[in-house]
Design an enzyme around this catalytic site. Structure first.
Site, PDB file in Angstrom:
ATOM      1  N   ARG A  39      46.101  36.865  46.263  1.00  0.00           N
ATOM      2  CA  ARG A  39      46.184  36.683  47.719  1.00  0.00           C
ATOM      3  C   ARG A  39      45.737  35.293  48.159  1.00  0.00           C
ATOM      4  O   ARG A  39      46.216  34.782  49.176  1.00  0.00           O
ATOM      5  CB  ARG A  39      45.372  37.766  48.427  1.00  0.00           C
ATOM      6  CG  ARG A  39      46.123  39.086  48.429  1.00  0.00           C
ATOM      7  CD  ARG A  39      45.339  40.186  49.089  1.00  0.00           C
ATOM      8  NE  ARG A  39      46.213  41.318  49.373  1.00  0.00           N
ATOM      9  CZ  ARG A  39      45.785  42.558  49.583  1.00  0.00           C
ATOM     10  NH1 ARG A  39      44.483  42.828  49.541  1.00  0.00           N
ATOM     11  NH2 ARG A  39      46.640  43.519  49.835  1.00  0.00           N
ATOM     12  N   LYS A 207      50.441  61.739  46.783  1.00  0.00           N
ATOM     13  CA  LYS A 207      50.472  62.686  47.899  1.00  0.00           C
ATOM     14  C   LYS A 207      51.750  62.626  48.730  1.00  0.00           C
ATOM     15  O   LYS A 207      52.103  61.571  49.240  1.00  0.00           O
ATOM     16  CB  LYS A 207      49.280  62.420  48.826  1.00  0.00           C
ATOM     17  CG  LYS A 207      47.970  62.932  48.244  1.00  0.00           C
ATOM     18  CD  LYS A 207      46.777  62.414  49.013  1.00  0.00           C
ATOM     19  CE  LYS A 207      46.534  63.179  50.308  1.00  0.00           C
ATOM     20  NZ  LYS A 207      45.464  62.542  51.106  1.00  0.00           N
ATOM     21  N   GLY A 365      50.282  49.536  47.027  1.00  0.00           N
ATOM     22  CA  GLY A 365      49.244  48.880  46.235  1.00  0.00           C
ATOM     23  C   GLY A 365      49.274  49.310  44.784  1.00  0.00           C
ATOM     24  O   GLY A 365      49.247  48.475  43.866  1.00  0.00           O
ATOM     25  N   GLY A 389      49.868  49.055  52.963  1.00  0.00           N
ATOM     26  CA  GLY A 389      49.794  49.879  54.172  1.00  0.00           C
ATOM     27  C   GLY A 389      50.718  49.372  55.262  1.00  0.00           C
ATOM     28  O   GLY A 389      51.423  50.139  55.916  1.00  0.00           O
TER      29      GLY A 389
HETATM   30  P1  ADP Z   1      51.045  53.448  46.135  1.00  0.00           P
HETATM   31  O1  ADP Z   1      49.655  52.861  46.271  1.00  0.00           O
HETATM   32  O2  ADP Z   1      51.938  52.575  45.310  1.00  0.00           O
HETATM   33  O3  ADP Z   1      51.638  53.812  47.467  1.00  0.00           O
HETATM   34  P2  ADP Z   1      50.024  56.109  45.641  1.00  0.00           P
HETATM   35  O4  ADP Z   1      48.676  55.647  46.106  1.00  0.00           O
HETATM   36  O5  ADP Z   1      50.779  57.011  46.514  1.00  0.00           O
HETATM   37  O6  ADP Z   1      50.922  54.814  45.284  1.00  0.00           O
HETATM   38  O7  ADP Z   1      49.885  56.867  44.241  1.00  0.00           O
HETATM   39  C1  ADP Z   1      49.349  56.280  43.088  1.00  0.00           C
HETATM   40  C2  ADP Z   1      48.661  57.295  42.208  1.00  0.00           C
HETATM   41  O8  ADP Z   1      49.483  58.439  41.966  1.00  0.00           O
HETATM   42  C3  ADP Z   1      48.324  56.736  40.853  1.00  0.00           C
HETATM   43  O9  ADP Z   1      46.926  56.581  40.741  1.00  0.00           O
HETATM   44  C4  ADP Z   1      48.876  57.753  39.869  1.00  0.00           C
HETATM   45  O10 ADP Z   1      47.994  58.056  38.792  1.00  0.00           O
HETATM   46  C5  ADP Z   1      49.057  58.982  40.731  1.00  0.00           C
HETATM   47  N1  ADP Z   1      50.043  59.923  40.175  1.00  0.00           N
HETATM   48  C6  ADP Z   1      51.321  59.665  39.833  1.00  0.00           C
HETATM   49  N2  ADP Z   1      51.898  60.748  39.285  1.00  0.00           N
HETATM   50  C7  ADP Z   1      50.963  61.735  39.266  1.00  0.00           C
HETATM   51  C8  ADP Z   1      50.956  63.092  38.810  1.00  0.00           C
HETATM   52  N3  ADP Z   1      52.039  63.646  38.256  1.00  0.00           N
HETATM   53  N4  ADP Z   1      49.808  63.795  38.957  1.00  0.00           N
HETATM   54  C9  ADP Z   1      48.733  63.225  39.508  1.00  0.00           C
HETATM   55  N5  ADP Z   1      48.666  61.951  39.959  1.00  0.00           N
HETATM   56  C10 ADP Z   1      49.775  61.206  39.839  1.00  0.00           C
END
Ligand code: ADP
Ligand code: MG
Length: 408
Positions: A39, A207, A365, A389
């Site tokens: 950054r 989620k 992220g 975000g």
């Molecule tokens: P981003 O930050 O890119 O938007 P998220 O915060 O939504 O992504 O999700 C990232 C997390 O999701 C990672 O830490 C990863 O380990 C978790 N994840 C991915 N697949 C699974 C799964 N099948 N079960 C549990 N956690 C998962």
């Protein structure tokens, strides 16, 4: 009204003027040193451009969440040190935000020099819900620039916040959009308004509830929505499949059923995995096996098994979808990429994006971190968003206060 660009500020002339720039310098630290200076590197071009044109450059930024009071571990001092190493212009530092140290540092600041003010979130007014409090801080910040000051917002990662240094300040000084903000907006506009088809959106991560609004807003725009990660099990359960002990949000089952129906009406294919890597437990060395999606509970660990990655057939199918697309937006890892055994789906998808001729955008992220952690060269992607975000909120169709304040 469209926002004024940095170019227009430079063509007005900035020689001798104090220009206050809001940058995103929220970097990870360990033992008082910057561990990822991405950054800082991304912010320097705008600061250096202004300095080269003879501006006296004041920089305001936040680090972490210090809750409105000075906390030594969130001082921007290590950031100033790293900035000094990387910058072509001299970098000075103030020990406070708008106090005595800042005022005397501004008074001594020469043309072509950069001054980093202390963490703006050390002041509780920065994030206050009370507009008058935020306004008072914005006024103090503006006052630092003296007679012919100007404000540039280059902190895309913060534009979804209605904070004093992000939004309120823009009504105190002539305000301009920094290059980082401009380029992020250009990419996001392309994704929402003029994406070349076929347009594929790939969503994963933990989620569904985090991504509901994004799904809702992109369903009518995309040709295909590929779903993996932890959130896929809510979709699979909504379709009647057994999912063992996998991550699930039972509260969202009805919403997800709604998406599946809506997809049919909107002519958007929702593509779910056909196989899943099911593990004995949530551990890097857990026993695991690949099972077809209609038999996830029939393996060695029965209904206790956890789905931690999409399977190889699904990864191949997702890669083929990406290969046939002209635009791809990807947010959220396909599996628990932090554990090697469950990183293959994410790696396959990232690989497909780098191989593709499409305009590819990675947002989020953890997704950006996954791409780096798995060893992919960032230049293989069309764009990796710096503001997780903020980019998701834009794609949800929300108004971003920092952008609105600039008149865009
Ligand atoms: P981003 O930050 O890119 O938007 P998220 O915060 O939504 O992504 O999700 C990232 C997390 O999701 C990672 O830490 C990863 O380990 C978790 N994840 C991915 N697949 C699974 C799964 N099948 N079960 C549990 N956690 C998962
Ligand atoms: Mg995340």
């Amino acid at each position: 009204m469209t926002a004024k660009t940095l170019e227009s500020l430079l063509s007005e002339g900035v020689q001798g003027r104090a220009v206050l720039v809001r940058s995103d310098l929220n970097v990870p630290l360990a033992d008082g040193a910057v561990t990822d200076d991405g950054r800082i590197r991304a912010s320097l071009p705008v600061l250096e451009k202004l300095a080269r044109s003879g501006a006296r450059v004041l920089v305001t930024a936040h680090l972490g969440r210090p809750k409105g009071e000075p906390v030594p571990e969130f001082s921007l001092s290590p950031v100033a040190a790293r900035m000094q190493e990387l910058s072509s212009a001299p970098v000075k530092r103030a020990e406070d935000l708008t106090g005595e140290s800042a005022r005397s540092a501004v008074a001594e600041l020469a043309e072509g020099e950069i001054l980093l003010l202390e963490n703006v979130r050390f002041d509780p007014r920065e994030t206050s819900k009370d507009a008058a409090e935020r306004g008072a801080l914005a006024q103090e910040l503006a006052a630092l620039t003296g007679q012919s000051g100007a404000y540039v917002n280059d902190a895309f990662g913060a534009v979804h916040r209605a904070h004093a240094s992000v939004a309120d300040i823009a009504s105190q000084l002539p305000a301009y959009q920094g290059d980082l903000v401009a380029s992020e907006l250009q990419v996001l506009k392309r994704l929402t308004e003029s994406a070349e088809r076929p347009y594929t959106v790939v969503l994963g991560g933990s989620k569904v509830s985090d991504k509901l609004a994004v799904i809702e807003n992109l369903l009518p725009k995309a040709d295909a929505l590929l779903i993996g990660g932890g959130m896929v099990f809510t979709f699979l359960k909504a379709q009647g499949y057994g999912i063992g002990g996998s991550l699930v949000e039972n509260d969202e089952l009805e919403t997800v059923k709604g998406f599946l129906e809506q997809a049919q009406q909107k002519d958007c294919r929702i593509v779910l995995p056909t196989d899943v890597v099911m593990a004995a437990s949530f551990a890097a060395n857990a026993e695991h096996e690949i099972l077809p999606v209609d038999s996830l509970e029939t393996g060695a660990h029965g209904a206790d098994a956890l789905g931690l990655d999409i399977g190889p057939a699904s990864a191949e199918a997702f890669a083929a979808e990406v290969a046939a697309s002209r635009t791809v937006f990807w947010n959220g890892p396909m599996g628990v990429f932090e554990m090697e055994a469950f990183s293959k789906g994410t790696a396959a998808l990232a690989e497909a994006l780098t191989q593709s001729e499409a305009f590819t955008v990675v947002g989020g992220g953890d997704s950006a971190a996954a791409v780096r952690a798995l060893g992919f060269d960032e230049s293989g992607f069309g764009h990796i968003s710096t503001g997780g975000g903020a980019s998701l909120e834009y794609l949800e169709g929300k108004t971003l206060p920092g952008i609105q304040a600039l008149g865009a």
